[in-house]
Structure formats: structure tokens, C-alpha cells
Design a protein around this motif. Sequence first.
Motif, PDB file in Angstrom:
ATOM      1  N   GLU A 111     -13.280  -1.358  19.151  1.00 28.55           N
ATOM      2  CA  GLU A 111     -12.382  -2.251  19.879  1.00 28.55           C
ATOM      3  C   GLU A 111     -11.366  -1.617  20.756  1.00 28.55           C
ATOM      4  OE1 GLU A 111     -10.860  -4.709  16.634  1.00 28.55           O
ATOM      5  OE2 GLU A 111     -13.100  -5.563  16.257  1.00 28.55           O
ATOM      6  N   LEU A 112     -10.876  -0.492  20.246  1.00 28.46           N
ATOM      7  CA  LEU A 112      -9.889   0.251  20.831  1.00 28.46           C
ATOM      8  C   LEU A 112     -10.393   0.890  22.123  1.00 28.46           C
ATOM      9  CD1 LEU A 112      -7.063   1.916  20.950  1.00 28.46           C
ATOM     10  CD2 LEU A 112      -8.198   3.629  19.610  1.00 28.46           C
ATOM     11  N   LEU A 113     -11.632   1.250  22.039  1.00 24.25           N
ATOM     12  CA  LEU A 113     -12.236   1.985  23.156  1.00 24.25           C
ATOM     13  C   LEU A 113     -12.548   0.779  24.567  1.00 24.25           C
ATOM     14  CD1 LEU A 113     -13.609   4.494  24.180  1.00 24.25           C
ATOM     15  CD2 LEU A 113     -15.619   3.886  23.199  1.00 24.25           C
ATOM     16  N   ASN A 114     -12.667  -0.480  24.103  1.00 22.24           N
ATOM     17  CA  ASN A 114     -12.983  -1.337  25.064  1.00 22.24           C
ATOM     18  C   ASN A 114     -11.569  -1.830  25.603  1.00 22.24           C
ATOM     19  OD1 ASN A 114     -15.579  -1.884  24.248  1.00 22.24           O
ATOM     20  ND2 ASN A 114     -15.658  -3.348  22.615  1.00 22.24           N
ATOM     21  N   VAL A 115     -10.635  -1.884  24.839  1.00 22.95           N
ATOM     22  CA  VAL A 115      -9.343  -2.091  25.494  1.00 22.95           C
ATOM     23  C   VAL A 115      -8.590  -0.999  26.539  1.00 22.95           C
ATOM     24  CG1 VAL A 115      -6.539  -2.290  25.001  1.00 22.95           C
ATOM     25  CG2 VAL A 115      -8.392  -3.295  23.469  1.00 22.95           C
ATOM     26  N   VAL A 116      -8.751   0.161  26.075  1.00 16.36           N
ATOM     27  CA  VAL A 116      -8.472   1.351  26.823  1.00 16.36           C
ATOM     28  C   VAL A 116      -9.426   1.580  28.093  1.00 16.36           C
ATOM     29  CG1 VAL A 116      -8.694   3.914  26.968  1.00 16.36           C
ATOM     30  CG2 VAL A 116      -7.761   2.772  24.913  1.00 16.36           C
ATOM     31  N   GLY A 121     -12.690   0.758  33.897  1.00 15.25           N
ATOM     32  CA  GLY A 121     -12.611   2.291  33.479  1.00 15.25           C
ATOM     33  C   GLY A 121     -13.446   3.251  33.409  1.00 15.25           C
ATOM     34  N   ILE A 122     -14.776   2.913  32.887  1.00 17.68           N
ATOM     35  CA  ILE A 122     -15.838   3.723  33.182  1.00 17.68           C
ATOM     36  C   ILE A 122     -16.270   4.065  34.581  1.00 17.68           C
ATOM     37  CG2 ILE A 122     -18.542   3.859  32.617  1.00 17.68           C
ATOM     38  CD1 ILE A 122     -18.023   2.271  30.280  1.00 17.68           C
ATOM     39  N   HIS A 123     -16.229   3.235  35.508  1.00 12.57           N
ATOM     40  CA  HIS A 123     -16.591   3.297  37.137  1.00 12.57           C
ATOM     41  C   HIS A 123     -15.467   4.323  37.357  1.00 12.57           C
ATOM     42  CE1 HIS A 123     -18.165   2.664  41.117  1.00 12.57           C
ATOM     43  NE2 HIS A 123     -16.980   2.774  41.369  1.00 12.57           N
ATOM     44  N   GLU A 124     -14.051   4.257  37.152  1.00 13.10           N
ATOM     45  CA  GLU A 124     -13.053   4.977  37.770  1.00 13.10           C
ATOM     46  C   GLU A 124     -13.123   6.304  37.193  1.00 13.10           C
ATOM     47  OE1 GLU A 124      -9.518   2.878  36.608  1.00 13.10           O
ATOM     48  OE2 GLU A 124     -10.124   0.958  37.875  1.00 13.10           O
TER      49      GLU A 124
END
Length: 354
Positions: A111-116, A121-124
Motif C-alpha cells: 500500500e505504501l509503495l502504491n502511494v509513493v 511514478g514508475i514511468h518517471e
Amino acid sequence: MADLELYAGPDALKAIREQGLKQQLFDYALGASGGPKWFVLAGLDRVVFSEFFSNRETPLQAIGSSAGAFRFACFAQQNPLAAINRLVERYSQTVYSDKPDAREITDKGRELLNVVLGDNGIHEILHNPAIQAHFIVARCRGATALESKPLQLGGLLASAGANLIKRKHLARFYQRYIFSAPDAQLSITDPHGMPSYSVALSEANLKAALLASGSIPVVLEGVKNIPGAPPGMYRDGGIIDYHFDLQFGPKPGLVFYPHFYKKPVPGWFDKNLKSRMPGAKSYANTLMLVPSDKFVASLPYGKIPDRKDFETMQPEQRIPYWQKVISESDRLGEAFMELTQDPDVADKIKPLAF
């Protein structure tokens, strides 16, 4: 400079003495493992990510394990300040049940990872030419790869014993995997002879690699079969590289290293080995930024947060404490930015000595 202390190896101190404290001197940044300890660096990260390294013209290799990997996943996003604030806010308010198991803690980590990472974010991270992220992960071998708690504990004890004899013996139990931004140029030399294996980050594996880098043995579930990497079980990169004893290339630039402590220890199993310190060569071109003893003493309870706070404090005590530390950490960011404008900054840097 009462709140923030700077330490440098001889090559780093020479360069700063000649050129000042300029971001162009640095080709590498390091982020250590440490769980909630990194809250004391939050204010430093805020200005370092968004101001000091802004308008970067050459790639900065941002190398992190565990909490350091999460921080650098924020650093490599287009709005690093917003990302680090999401990480700080969400993690500092994490609440578990009275006796959480590995599944619950792992689910909270996801859940934390999804928020971050948010929507983009992955693409960036994958397409950032200036801040190139590298996540250190430990691929487990033997009993350390098993999820059975008793068997895994047996593997940890065996690997701790092997490490006690010689650090290089950790390779019998773990392999260092570096999940790196596509096309990033990074070479790693381990003075103890442990090899490193590289895997390119991708849309398919970034979340898994980042989660694995923070998957503390026994506490969290491991991450199996990360896409693009050899099959197997992957866990916390801090097992091998807790505070680092590595040399980086191919570029000759300096290493920028905000850290909780002025005396780093190489691996997770070295924490209680007073004689196991990093080699001087690994830190010859490193600048460390460290909260002073005076600053730490001024914090609630006179200490830096740590993972034990989850066990020793109720949420109504722990969360305000952590929030206060985070707020106070802005003083470190302010102190650092003042030092970047100080023409005599080199005179205020202490030599690194292990």
C-alpha cells in the motif's frame, strides 16, 4: 553548524576545498537501510532532492537499499518533493494490529509503495535521464529463501556466523542484485570480493524490486521470481549493503551520502561487530551529511526513530513523536543549504575516520 555535521574522505575534501560544495562534483548518491531512521533525514531530502540537485545536467547515480531505495524512488520522480512528502506522511502514520504477521506487514508495504509511486511514478523513474535509480536487493540461497519462520531463522543464524568469519562468506547465502534504471552507467567494486549482478528496471519489475529491497527477513514476506531476474526469493538489500562498503564507477565524481550516523557499518550482520568497519578507500571520495549529537539529543526521547518503536510505543505515542522528528529535520535541510553558499565550507568539514 550545530545541527548538521559534514564528514569527507580525503579526495572529497580536496575537491570541495578547490571548488566549493557544488552539485556538479557528485556523480553518485547513497541511501542506506534503516527503516524509520530515515525520518531524521526527511528535511534534508526535501531540499537535496528538489533544490540542490535541481537542473541536473549529467546523470546522478542514486544507489539505495531498503529505506534508501524507497527514498530514491521518490528522488527519480518528476516532482521529488511531492513524492518524498507522500512517503514521509504515509509511512509515519502506518498502524498495524497488536500482533501483525508477515502478510499484514507486507500488505502495508505494498500500500505504501502504491502511494509513493502514484499513477506515473514508475514511468518517471524509468525515463529520468538526470536521476538514475538503482535498488539493491539480496537474492537468497538455501534456508534464507524459505518462508518458514524457524527455517528462515536458521538460515539467518548460519549466514551471521559465516559473516562473522569473513564478510565475503555472505555470498554463500545471498547474492547482490542491482536493479538499475535503463541505460544507466554504474560499476560496483566490492573490496571483500562479493560479486554484483545487474538487472534493468522495467514496467514489469520496478514495484517488485523496490518492495524486495525493503523486505526484512522474517518481518516481511520475500518477493519471488522478479521479472527479468533469475528465479528465486529476493529480500532486503540491507542484508548485504546496510550502510555500504563499496566503490563506484565508471565516473570519478564524488559520492553524496546523507546518513543517520557518522560511522557506517557495511552489512546488516555487522551492526554488533565493532571491528567491522568500511575500508578507507570506499569512502575516500564520499561526503557524509550527519545529524549532530546535539541535534539528536534535542529530539523527543533523545533518539532517532527506529523500527522498535512499532513494538515499544502505541500509535498515539509513536505517531506524534515521529511527526515531531520529521518537522525538526527541516533544520538539517536549512543548515545544508546555508553551507552550500558558504565560501569557507571546506573548513567546516571533518575528515572521515573509521
